[in-house]
Design a protein around this motif. Structure first.
Motif, PDB file in Angstrom:
ATOM      1  N   LEU A   1       0.787  -1.118   0.040  1.00 36.78           N
ATOM      2  CA  LEU A   1       0.033  -0.088   0.125  1.00 36.78           C
ATOM      3  C   LEU A   1       0.674   1.291   0.069  1.00 36.78           C
ATOM      4  O   LEU A   1       0.245   2.279  -0.003  1.00 36.78           O
ATOM      5  CB  LEU A   1      -1.116  -0.128   1.334  1.00 36.78           C
ATOM      6  CG  LEU A   1      -1.924  -0.923   1.034  1.00 36.78           C
ATOM      7  CD1 LEU A   1      -2.783  -1.047   2.434  1.00 36.78           C
ATOM      8  CD2 LEU A   1      -3.131  -0.565   0.014  1.00 36.78           C
ATOM      9  N   GLY A   2       2.039   1.068  -0.011  1.00 36.75           N
ATOM     10  CA  GLY A   2       3.081   2.250  -0.011  1.00 36.75           C
ATOM     11  C   GLY A   2       3.626   2.688   1.267  1.00 36.75           C
ATOM     12  O   GLY A   2       4.516   3.559   1.372  1.00 36.75           O
ATOM     13  N   ALA A   3       3.513   1.996   2.226  1.00 31.91           N
ATOM     14  CA  ALA A   3       4.556   2.090   3.596  1.00 31.91           C
ATOM     15  C   ALA A   3       5.869   1.944   3.355  1.00 31.91           C
ATOM     16  O   ALA A   3       6.367   1.241   2.803  1.00 31.91           O
ATOM     17  CB  ALA A   3       4.107   1.121   4.553  1.00 31.91           C
ATOM     18  N   ASP A   4       6.650   2.907   3.764  1.00 33.00           N
ATOM     19  CA  ASP A   4       8.094   3.151   3.717  1.00 33.00           C
ATOM     20  C   ASP A   4       8.760   2.256   4.650  1.00 33.00           C
ATOM     21  O   ASP A   4       9.889   1.825   4.171  1.00 33.00           O
ATOM     22  CB  ASP A   4       8.637   4.569   3.826  1.00 33.00           C
ATOM     23  CG  ASP A   4       7.872   5.618   2.677  1.00 33.00           C
ATOM     24  OD1 ASP A   4       8.359   5.708   1.514  1.00 33.00           O
ATOM     25  OD2 ASP A   4       6.821   6.368   3.027  1.00 33.00           O
ATOM     26  N   GLU A   5       8.083   2.386   6.003  1.00 33.73           N
ATOM     27  CA  GLU A   5       8.827   1.699   6.821  1.00 33.73           C
ATOM     28  C   GLU A   5       7.754   0.842   7.655  1.00 33.73           C
ATOM     29  O   GLU A   5       6.742   1.421   8.031  1.00 33.73           O
ATOM     30  CB  GLU A   5       9.969   2.389   8.066  1.00 33.73           C
ATOM     31  CG  GLU A   5      10.767   3.050   7.122  1.00 33.73           C
ATOM     32  CD  GLU A   5      12.155   2.352   6.624  1.00 33.73           C
ATOM     33  OE1 GLU A   5      11.953   1.403   6.872  1.00 33.73           O
ATOM     34  OE2 GLU A   5      12.886   3.024   5.877  1.00 33.73           O
ATOM     35  N   VAL A   6       7.905  -0.391   8.052  1.00 36.84           N
ATOM     36  CA  VAL A   6       7.091  -1.143   8.914  1.00 36.84           C
ATOM     37  C   VAL A   6       7.815  -1.871  10.080  1.00 36.84           C
ATOM     38  O   VAL A   6       8.765  -2.504  10.085  1.00 36.84           O
ATOM     39  CB  VAL A   6       6.426  -2.494   8.217  1.00 36.84           C
ATOM     40  CG1 VAL A   6       5.528  -3.101   9.189  1.00 36.84           C
ATOM     41  CG2 VAL A   6       5.757  -1.732   6.862  1.00 36.84           C
ATOM     42  N   ILE A   7       7.410  -1.652  11.348  1.00 35.42           N
ATOM     43  CA  ILE A   7       7.809  -2.118  12.467  1.00 35.42           C
ATOM     44  C   ILE A   7       7.038  -3.155  13.187  1.00 35.42           C
ATOM     45  O   ILE A   7       5.736  -2.984  13.706  1.00 35.42           O
ATOM     46  CB  ILE A   7       8.057  -0.957  13.560  1.00 35.42           C
ATOM     47  CG1 ILE A   7       9.096   0.135  12.924  1.00 35.42           C
ATOM     48  CG2 ILE A   7       8.445  -1.647  14.872  1.00 35.42           C
ATOM     49  CD1 ILE A   7       9.069   1.233  13.849  1.00 35.42           C
ATOM     50  N   ASP A   8       7.556  -4.150  13.522  1.00 38.57           N
ATOM     51  CA  ASP A   8       6.801  -5.582  13.989  1.00 38.57           C
ATOM     52  C   ASP A   8       6.829  -5.372  15.633  1.00 38.57           C
ATOM     53  O   ASP A   8       7.809  -5.607  16.328  1.00 38.57           O
ATOM     54  CB  ASP A   8       7.447  -6.719  13.447  1.00 38.57           C
ATOM     55  CG  ASP A   8       6.404  -8.127  13.998  1.00 38.57           C
ATOM     56  OD1 ASP A   8       5.755  -7.905  14.934  1.00 38.57           O
ATOM     57  OD2 ASP A   8       6.656  -9.200  13.472  1.00 38.57           O
ATOM     58  N   TYR A   9       5.766  -4.787  15.825  1.00 36.41           N
ATOM     59  CA  TYR A   9       5.797  -4.620  17.346  1.00 36.41           C
ATOM     60  C   TYR A   9       5.760  -5.731  18.382  1.00 36.41           C
ATOM     61  O   TYR A   9       5.942  -5.577  19.601  1.00 36.41           O
ATOM     62  CB  TYR A   9       4.372  -3.705  17.884  1.00 36.41           C
ATOM     63  CG  TYR A   9       2.971  -4.166  17.685  1.00 36.41           C
ATOM     64  CD1 TYR A   9       2.433  -5.124  18.423  1.00 36.41           C
ATOM     65  CD2 TYR A   9       2.229  -3.747  16.625  1.00 36.41           C
ATOM     66  CE1 TYR A   9       1.461  -5.614  18.373  1.00 36.41           C
ATOM     67  CE2 TYR A   9       0.958  -4.200  16.299  1.00 36.41           C
ATOM     68  CZ  TYR A   9       0.590  -5.428  17.094  1.00 36.41           C
ATOM     69  OH  TYR A   9      -0.902  -5.571  16.746  1.00 36.41           O
ATOM     70  N   ARG A  10       5.551  -6.909  17.770  1.00 35.83           N
ATOM     71  CA  ARG A  10       5.352  -8.093  18.642  1.00 35.83           C
ATOM     72  C   ARG A  10       6.890  -8.468  18.744  1.00 35.83           C
ATOM     73  O   ARG A  10       7.423  -9.008  19.681  1.00 35.83           O
ATOM     74  CB  ARG A  10       4.578  -9.337  17.758  1.00 35.83           C
ATOM     75  CG  ARG A  10       3.256  -8.988  18.190  1.00 35.83           C
ATOM     76  CD  ARG A  10       2.482 -10.329  17.648  1.00 35.83           C
ATOM     77  NE  ARG A  10       0.960  -9.995  17.827  1.00 35.83           N
ATOM     78  CZ  ARG A  10       0.096 -10.881  17.263  1.00 35.83           C
ATOM     79  NH1 ARG A  10       0.260 -11.838  16.569  1.00 35.83           N
ATOM     80  NH2 ARG A  10      -1.339 -10.719  17.578  1.00 35.83           N
ATOM     81  N   ALA A  11       7.737  -8.437  17.480  1.00 42.27           N
ATOM     82  CA  ALA A  11       9.209  -8.623  17.641  1.00 42.27           C
ATOM     83  C   ALA A  11       9.969  -7.643  18.504  1.00 42.27           C
ATOM     84  O   ALA A  11      10.645  -7.787  19.269  1.00 42.27           O
ATOM     85  CB  ALA A  11       9.574  -8.698  16.247  1.00 42.27           C
TER      86      ALA A  11
END
Length: 338
Positions: free
Chosen positions: A202-212
């Motif tokens: 969808l275009g997100a530049d960065e994604v952070i996995d809050y479970r990790a």
């Protein structure tokens, strides 16, 4: 006509179907044949009786609906029969800042749109962009208007701004889409690789996995060169991490206050609030003017919402159970198509 109503029972047991005569519009009112609804977390809160606004017994639930005008009352000038429209969540909030007089909301104090025909004030409907289906248009009144208000009020709808949006619920997905239309850089928190992949699509530049990375605010600081995000759309909390992620003179648009204050969340210390140098702004959906503004952007860019699953009107209970189970990605829609 069939219409759903809330009776004094918590949960789905409080949802009942009634047969009523097709309504007639009063002065400055319109009758809309509802073609599609959207439901989500807000509706589950209303069903559970755990909502911050009063809930009138017997009210027709649902605040998100789209359809076509089939009748108009005296002195109606904004719409005419045959127009495709969507309902506004706060029909008395036309423009400007939110006031207590604007607090009457569809599906809580006012009859909502989980019905075959709805009587609405002419000021409480807006035209639907031509490229959207009724199912797509039904996804916009709550989550999209909230996201637009959160971003436009903070000044983050501009090229070069950095937006952090929390989670992958409806508000966050629209915040991502709107921010990217404006040329902003978007960071999203989510859980799991599959959601991360879809967010990047969808275009997100960065994604952070809050479970990790449960303590994720240092990652936001690293990704922004320790500047922080110009706007944080806080739809899930915790507010403490949002305040540590926001830039000085930035804004935290507080959408999901009930989640930020959920059991286990740490209280926000006044020193952290002051030290952030940012504004915390509560966002309660938005006005008719917000809705019309976002519709112009949606029409110009032919933007479409992310839909998760579509249920027929005869399976409303199944749709609520699906929402309650969680785990979806995008808006859950109820279609009235036969």
């Amino acid at each position: 006509m069939k219409s759903y109503h809330l009776v004094p029972c918590r949960g789905l047991a409080g949802l009942t179907v009634r047969e009523r005569e097709e309504p007639e519009p009063g002065r400055r009112q319109v009758v809309v044949r509802i073609r599609a609804n959207a439901i989500g977390y807000r509706d589950l809160m209303v069903l559970a009786g755990d909502y911050p606004l009063p809930i009138r017994p017997g009210v027709v639930p649902g605040c998100e609906g789209a359809g076509e005008v089939v009748a108009v009352g005296a002195d109606v000038t904004r719409v005419r029969p045959g127009d495709r429209v969507a309902a506004t969540v706060f029909p008395r909030w036309l423009d400007g800042p939110f006031r207590r007089d604007d607090a009457a909301q569809l599906g809580t104090m006012l009859d909502g749109v989980l019905t075959e025909y709805a009587v609405l004030d002419e000021d409480g409907v807006v035209p639907i962009p031509e490229h959207l289906s009724f199912e797509e248009a039904a996804a916009f009144p709550l989550a999209a208007v909230t996201a637009w208000n959160a971003l436009s009020g903070s000044g983050a709808l501009r090229p070069g701004a950095t937006v952090l949006t929390l989670g992958s619920g409806g508000v966050s997905l629209f915040a991502l889409q709107f921010a990217k239309l404006a040329g902003a850089r978007v960071i999203v928190t989510t859980s799991g690789a599959e959601k991360a992949r879809r967010l990047r699509d969808l275009g997100a530049d960065e994604v952070i996995d809050y479970r990790a990375d449960p303590v994720w605010w240092p990652l936001v600081r690293d990704l922004t060169g320790d500047e922080g995000a110009d706007c944080v759309v806080d739809a899930t909390g915790p507010l403490e991490q949002s305040l540590r992620s926001v830039a000085v003179r930035g804004e935290v648009a507080l959408v999901g206050y009930w989640l930020s204050g959920a059991e286990g969340a740490r209280p926000v210390e006044p020193g952290l609030l002051f030290g952030s140098g940012a504004v915390v702004r509560p966002v309660a959906t938005g006005s008719r003017a917000h809705f019309r503004e976002l519709n112009r952007a949606v029409a110009a860019h032919r933007l479409r919402p992310v839909l998760d699953r579509v249920f027929p009107f005869t399976q409303v209970r199944d749709a609520f159970e699906y929402c309650e189970a969680g785990g979806g990605f995008g808006k859950v829609i109820i279609s009235h198509a036969s």
